[in-house]
Design an enzyme around this catalytic site. Structure first.
Site, mmCIF file in Angstrom:
data_model
loop_
_atom_site.group_PDB
_atom_site.id
_atom_site.type_symbol
_atom_site.label_atom_id
_atom_site.label_comp_id
_atom_site.label_asym_id
_atom_site.label_seq_id
_atom_site.Cartn_x
_atom_site.Cartn_y
_atom_site.Cartn_z
ATOM 1 N N HIS A 69 14.559 21.413 42.235
ATOM 2 C CA HIS A 69 13.125 20.855 42.080
ATOM 3 C C HIS A 69 13.005 20.426 40.504
ATOM 4 C CE1 HIS A 69 8.954 20.065 41.537
ATOM 5 N NE2 HIS A 69 8.912 21.434 40.869
ATOM 6 N N HIS A 93 9.922 24.323 33.713
ATOM 7 C CA HIS A 93 8.599 24.233 33.831
ATOM 8 C C HIS A 93 7.925 25.359 34.877
ATOM 9 C CE1 HIS A 93 9.273 21.530 37.499
ATOM 10 N NE2 HIS A 93 8.079 22.239 37.952
ATOM 11 N N GLU A 97 6.060 30.765 35.630
ATOM 12 C CA GLU A 97 5.290 31.269 36.738
ATOM 13 C C GLU A 97 5.837 32.075 37.704
ATOM 14 O OE1 GLU A 97 1.325 30.355 37.847
ATOM 15 O OE2 GLU A 97 2.368 30.351 36.013
ATOM 16 N N ASP A 98 7.226 31.518 38.085
ATOM 17 C CA ASP A 98 7.774 32.115 39.402
ATOM 18 C C ASP A 98 8.708 33.242 38.855
ATOM 19 O OD1 ASP A 98 6.316 29.973 40.337
ATOM 20 O OD2 ASP A 98 8.216 28.771 40.745
ATOM 21 N N ASP A 160 6.466 16.306 37.996
ATOM 22 C CA ASP A 160 6.656 17.406 38.875
ATOM 23 C C ASP A 160 5.453 17.070 40.204
ATOM 24 O OD1 ASP A 160 6.593 20.224 39.802
ATOM 25 O OD2 ASP A 160 4.444 20.607 38.920
ATOM 26 N N ASP A 280 -2.912 -11.730 51.933
ATOM 27 C CA ASP A 280 -2.061 -12.126 50.741
ATOM 28 C C ASP A 280 -1.245 -10.509 50.526
ATOM 29 O OD1 ASP A 280 -4.639 -10.920 50.276
ATOM 30 O OD2 ASP A 280 -4.666 -11.393 48.248
HETATM 31 MN MN MN Z 1 7.167 22.317 39.746
#
Ligand code: MN
Length: 733
Positions: A69, A93, A97-98, A160, A280
């Site tokens: 990712h 990024h 967080e992870d 992202d 169109d």
């Molecule tokens: Mn992400």
């Protein structure tokens, strides 16, 4: 309205798999080597290894290793030719967080800028959009933009989101719908406002697919069916345009394109059309070299096919807010099929497709860069509503650090409603923004779950909860820090009402006092003098004058002087020059109420103080720990926070109690110690002798607490002094 093509048998439709998914880091590296310096590529590679280690053992819901990712996100960012710092941030990024890697660690390894970018991205991730209201969506978009003070944060965030949308299939349907909705409401419009047209379209298409899977399938099937019928027409038009333009001396690139599903769907919804009525679905794009060629090409096209009246738009002369420039016209093609054509220069095309990112894309070409930069700069400016960006365009773009909404701050209520307040606002402003009653009853607040002072400054994304009490009242001290006009007006309004009655009584009393040096009392002022006084000022009642004095709008000494003059004129008393009375004590938080220092505790500047509004006596200021205050504590609403105005020059009375051994001349020695510190003695009271000791109560005049401390140190040095202390209430030390 539902499209009327639901009768067509639905067939599964999958867009071709994105090549981005199969990208590994080697491919990314090849991309990077195309425009970054080798040492920068090396730094990005280090970030890749760091991120891969951090995410080791983590997997996406699709089953792919997690690192796929960030690499995909970095790859999108690399297509815009963003710098190495942004690439590093894209790769890292999700690590904060992870994987609980700290900002400090990222800063140490990859530099402060990349760490700031990652931190900004993590903050954006924490807030989630829930509301369905449109006005809320606009505020939420602004909040995101305001939180990302660096444009690169928004660009990486969009990359992202784009990758997450491309890989949404593996999510549960409910979650897919929520994310698709959020993308449609928040991220696609941001991409549009930044002029990132390609991303804007792709985000919309993907959101449409996941929000309304059925409608998406039916519509794409219908378009494929229609393609067959119309291909011939389109081919004809394309061929004849390509033939005609060179005849007019225009060299151009002509692109045929199918309109996006989502824009066809929107058109059907908005204009209540069935699919067969949306004619169109094909458009052409003519890309030429310069602006005159745009208009020339337009003339050539209009000579070939009749234009649809009212459909011609000149975005060359008047660009859109996001910098978009093109000529738009709709032609009536063979068999009456309308065909939309956009005409633009190559440069305009880059801006239209890549928007804000385009200035990174063409770094090599110095000349194009400057022009693009200037354009980007000017539309960014109008977009961001910046008053004036200092410095040159180049400098502006080099730093890309921008405050998108410098004057505003966006915060959440506990229920997720977003409030837009001026920068510097406090929880009190928030409370009044919610409701006047909430403001008037507010006693405390929680910011992001923690109890915080009411004067705390709110920051973007804060969640604010106001704690109210049924009998609480606004505090005049709030006026020193509220930012919004509403809060200020409501607090004043409340204070005014509450004070009206008290002010009249207070004003009367203060005026009576002020008359004393003139040898008069209120009762002695004749009706004639009063009438004269009121008439001159256009005031109808004495009461209004009393109220004004009580509220601090008029000075009692001045009213007293004028009244005394009016009285003198009547009685023929000579006007005597009176000594100038001492000025009023300035106390913050008193907002124009008459202020008195409590006699019980005699506060002086530097002391922690508290005020109470007493009926008919104005604001009485006590020491924080005054025993009288403790007794009165029950009467809550009347307590106000006050503080000393700095720079007070007058002197304050304070009483100290000194216990000395009985000795001849001891009072003289104490008095001279006091005088040595430049301090006056107002009065001395000597208790009856208690055996070998004498207690002296001295009322002194001091500037403030520091001054008093010096005086007391001086007195303590007198050999006979046994004990010394300040008298704080009722004459007891
Ligand atoms: Mn992400």
């Amino acid at each position: 309205m539902e499209p009327d093509i639901a009768t067509a048998p639905p067939q599964p439709f999958r867009p071709p798999p994105s090549s981005v998914l199969s990208l590994d880091f080697e491919q990314l590296k090849t991309k990077l080597s195309g425009y970054l310096k080798p040492e920068d590529v090396g730094r990005v590679e280090a970030a890749y290894h760091f991120s891969a280690d951090a995410h080791e053992g983590q997997f996406r819901i699709s089953g792919d290793p997690y690192i796929s990712h960030p690499v995909a996100v970095a790859s999108i960012v690399a297509d815009w030719h963003l710098d190495a710092q942004a690439l590093i941030a894209a790769l890292l990024h999700d690590v904060m967080e992870d994987t609980h890697i700290s900002k400090a660690e990222i800063a140490e390894r990859f530099g402060k800028t990349s760490a700031e970018l990652v931190d900004g991205l993590s903050k954006l991730d924490k807030i989630e959009f829930r509301s369905q209201e449109e006005a809320q969506a606009e505020n939420f978009r602004k909040m995101l933009l305001a939180m990302a003070s660096d444009l690169r944060v928004i660009l990486i965030k969009l990359a992202d989101r784009l990758h997450n949308m491309r890989t949404l299939d593996s999510m549960r349907p409910a979650k897919r719908r929520r994310i698709a909705n959020e993308t449609l409401e928040i991220y696609a419009p941001i991409a549009n406002r930044l002029g990132l047209n390609n991303i804007y379209r792709e985000l919309q298409e993907l959101s449409f697919e996941h929000k309304y899977p059925m409608r998406f399938r039916v519509l794409s099937k219908a378009i494929r069916a229609a393609r067959g019928n119309r291909r011939e027409v389109v081919g004809k038009v394309l061929a004849s345009i390509e033939e005609r333009l060179p005849q007019w001396g225009i060299s151009a690139e002509v692109q045929g394109r199918e309109k996006h599903l989502y824009s066809i769907y929107r058109k059907m919804l908005e204009k209540h059309l069935s699919f067969s009525q949306v004619l169109d679905i094909y458009g052409f794009r003519v890309i030429v070299h310069d602006v005159p060629a745009c208009y020339l090409a337009l003339g050539a096209l209009h000579s070939m096919y009749k234009p649809v009246p009212g459909k011609f738009k000149d975005y060359l002369a008047i660009p859109r807010a996001n910098g978009y420039q093109s000529l738009h016209t709709t032609l009536i093609g063979p068999f009456g099929t309308p065909v939309e054509v956009q005409i633009r220069t190559r440069e305009m095309h880059h801006i239209a497709e890549s928007g804000v990112a385009s200035h990174w894309l063409y770094k090599e070409d110095e000349k194009t860069l400057t022009e693009l930069q200037q354009k980007t700069h000017s539309w960014l400016q109008s977009l961001l509503e910046l008053q004036s960006a200092s410095g040159e365009a180049t400098e502006f773009l080099e730093h890309v650090k921008i405050d998108l909404f410098p004057g505003e701050v966006y915060v959440f209520s506990p229920k997720g409603k977003i409030f837009n307040l001026p920068r510097g606002s406090t929880p009190v402003d928030f409370a009044y923004a919610v409701h006047t009653d909430v403001g008037n009853r507010c006693v405390a607040c929680r910011i992001n779950g923690d109890l915080m002072p009411l004067r705390s400054e709110l920051r973007n994304g804060d969640q604010v909860e106001i704690i109210t009490a049924a009998h609480a009242n606004p505090n005049p001290a709030w006026l020193s820090y509220v930012r919004t006009g509403k809060a200020r007006a409501q607090i004043r309004h409340f204070m005014k009402n509450a004070q009206q009655e008290e002010s009249v009584a207070l004003g009367e009393r203060l005026l009576n006092q002020a008359l004393r040096p003139h040898g008069l009392t209120l009762g002695q002022i004749s009706n004639f003098a009063w009438e004269r006084f009121l008439r001159d000022r256009g005031v109808r009642h004495k009461k209004d004058i009393f109220a004004d004095i009580g509220l601090g709008k008029r000075l009692p000494v001045i009213v007293a002087r004028r009244l005394s003059q009016a009285q003198d004129q009547e009685s023929g008393r000579p006007n005597v020059i009176k000594p100038k009375p001492a000025g009023a004590i300035q106390i913050r938080g008193s907002e124009g109420i008459a202020v008195q220092l409590a006699r019980c505790c005699q506060p002086i500047p530097g002391d922690p103080i508290i005020g109470t509004i007493r009926k008919g006596q104005g604001l009485e200021v006590h020491l924080h720990d005054c025993p009288v205050v403790a007794k009165l504590r029950g009467d809550r609403g009347r307590w106000v926070d006050v503080e000393w105005e700095p720079g007070e020059e007058r002197l304050f009375d304070v009483t100290i109690r000194v216990l000395t051994k009985n000795a001849r001349g001891v009072l003289a020695r104490v008095a001279s110690a006091i005088a040595e510190e430049d301090c006056n003695i107002q009065s001395v009271h000597m208790d009856s002798e208690q055996g070998a000791y004498t207690a002296l109560n001295l009322t002194l005049q001091v500037h403030d607490r520091m001054h008093l401390a010096k005086v007391m140190r001086g007195v303590r040095r007198v050999p006979e002094v046994v004990r010394i202390g300040r008298v704080k209430a009722d004459g007891r030390a």
